[in-house]
Motif scaffolding. Sequence first.
Motif, PDB file in Angstrom:
ATOM      1  N   SER A  30      -4.348  -3.020 -15.637  1.00 33.08           N
ATOM      2  CA  SER A  30      -5.108  -2.668 -14.424  1.00 33.08           C
ATOM      3  C   SER A  30      -6.521  -2.219 -14.788  1.00 33.08           C
ATOM      4  O   SER A  30      -7.478  -2.540 -14.082  1.00 33.08           O
ATOM      5  CB  SER A  30      -4.383  -1.555 -13.655  1.00 33.08           C
ATOM      6  OG  SER A  30      -3.073  -1.969 -13.345  1.00 33.08           O
ATOM      7  N   ILE A  43      -4.892   0.788  -9.218  1.00 36.10           N
ATOM      8  CA  ILE A  43      -4.795   2.158  -9.717  1.00 36.10           C
ATOM      9  C   ILE A  43      -4.374   2.177 -11.190  1.00 36.10           C
ATOM     10  O   ILE A  43      -3.701   1.265 -11.676  1.00 36.10           O
ATOM     11  CB  ILE A  43      -3.868   3.043  -8.849  1.00 36.10           C
ATOM     12  CG1 ILE A  43      -2.424   2.520  -8.856  1.00 36.10           C
ATOM     13  CG2 ILE A  43      -4.418   3.180  -7.447  1.00 36.10           C
ATOM     14  CD1 ILE A  43      -1.413   3.519  -8.269  1.00 36.10           C
ATOM     15  N   THR A  51       1.623   0.137 -11.855  1.00 35.21           N
ATOM     16  CA  THR A  51       1.468  -0.972 -10.899  1.00 35.21           C
ATOM     17  C   THR A  51       2.840  -1.476 -10.461  1.00 35.21           C
ATOM     18  O   THR A  51       3.720  -1.685 -11.295  1.00 35.21           O
ATOM     19  CB  THR A  51       0.657  -2.117 -11.555  1.00 35.21           C
ATOM     20  OG1 THR A  51      -0.556  -1.564 -12.048  1.00 35.21           O
ATOM     21  CG2 THR A  51       0.361  -3.228 -10.568  1.00 35.21           C
ATOM     22  N   ASP A  70      -3.451  -8.841 -11.363  1.00 35.44           N
ATOM     23  CA  ASP A  70      -2.819  -7.728 -12.063  1.00 35.44           C
ATOM     24  C   ASP A  70      -1.340  -7.722 -11.679  1.00 35.44           C
ATOM     25  O   ASP A  70      -0.994  -8.039 -10.534  1.00 35.44           O
ATOM     26  CB  ASP A  70      -3.489  -6.415 -11.618  1.00 35.44           C
ATOM     27  CG  ASP A  70      -3.010  -5.226 -12.424  1.00 35.44           C
ATOM     28  OD1 ASP A  70      -2.426  -5.425 -13.506  1.00 35.44           O
ATOM     29  OD2 ASP A  70      -3.234  -4.082 -11.966  1.00 35.44           O
TER      30      ASP A  70
END
Length: 304
Positions: A30, A43, A51, A70
């Motif tokens: 991420s 985040i 994630t 991601d």
Amino acid sequence: MEKKDLSNNQSPSFKSGFVAITGRPNVGKSTLLNTFLGRKISIVSPKPQTTRDKISGILTTDGYQIIFEDTPGINNKKDGLSKHMQKCINAALSGGDIILLVVDAFKGLSQTEEEILDRYGKSQNFICAVNKTDVAKADKVMPLLSQLSQKTSGDIIPISALGGENIDVLLDKIISILPAGSRFYSQDIITDKNHRFLSAEIIREKILLYYQQEIPHGAGIAITQFEYSEQKQLTEIYAEIYCEKQSHKKIIIGKGGLSLKKTASSARKDIEELLGGKVFLSLWIKVKPNWKESLSSLKQLGYY
Ligand SMILES: Nc1nc2c(ncn2[C@@H]2O[C@H](COP(=O)(O)OP(=O)(O)OP(=O)(O)O)[C@@H](O)[C@H]2O)c(=O)[nH]1
Ligand SMILES: [Mg+2]
């Protein structure tokens, strides 16, 4: 996803495609997505399994459009949430024009990387990024690079996603093998996720940062109301934090409600930055012992 013709005045040499970012939890996938985009979409936390979804970050220039995907860190758990996470990984890998495996320079290879390398390492569209080279010493990185070179014919690029080191080299490599094609998204779109989803993620990130042990991993965020009030000139957001135990609820709230206040205030500030305006944020804690197994709960949290 089918390629839409958004090409008004795109040159015939325009390139576009999907890059599936994969790897173990906590390797920096991420962080890398955010660094590519030059802004925070996904985040990040020091805890593994941050994630939980497939999150696209879209980078468009006059010459190309890259959709970075991601994905959750690969894990073998079998609960409903983990199955959803696994689905996200598979979808990104099967739809990816390029597979980008991120390896932690510090931790080296595990069974997980071995499996990915066996499956994709010899294909033309495979790249391996060795991340966190800012903290791993050369005597650790060099043997890892030679170990990797036995397993893949693709490029192996040492980077620091956090420090931005060698990201230009990695990006150039991606562009060089990106297929020719027109844009999938219009130029101004930077992610496939809406503000509601991103706000829930910001709240979850604060929980990952401020609480320990099983609390962050047992937490889910359901946004129950997300509305802009013209009269008050602010966005009103009501969210429920699902947790698995009564004792977790107590800890999340904290003495005199202080822990929850800190979480809410820190999340509100980030959401205000995301939305570019004032936000009223109300957080409510709900104990739902089996939410990870309940399809209706998972749907309320935006999964599935
Ligand atoms: N030192 C250093 N730390 C990094 C680097 N990249 C990421 N990190 C840190 O590693 C931790 C995990 O980063 P994430 O980007 O959340 O990792 P992830 O692979 O997305 O993790 P999951 O979502 O759990 O699969 C965070 O504390 C990051 O700040 C890097 O290049 N150098
Ligand atoms: Mg992540």
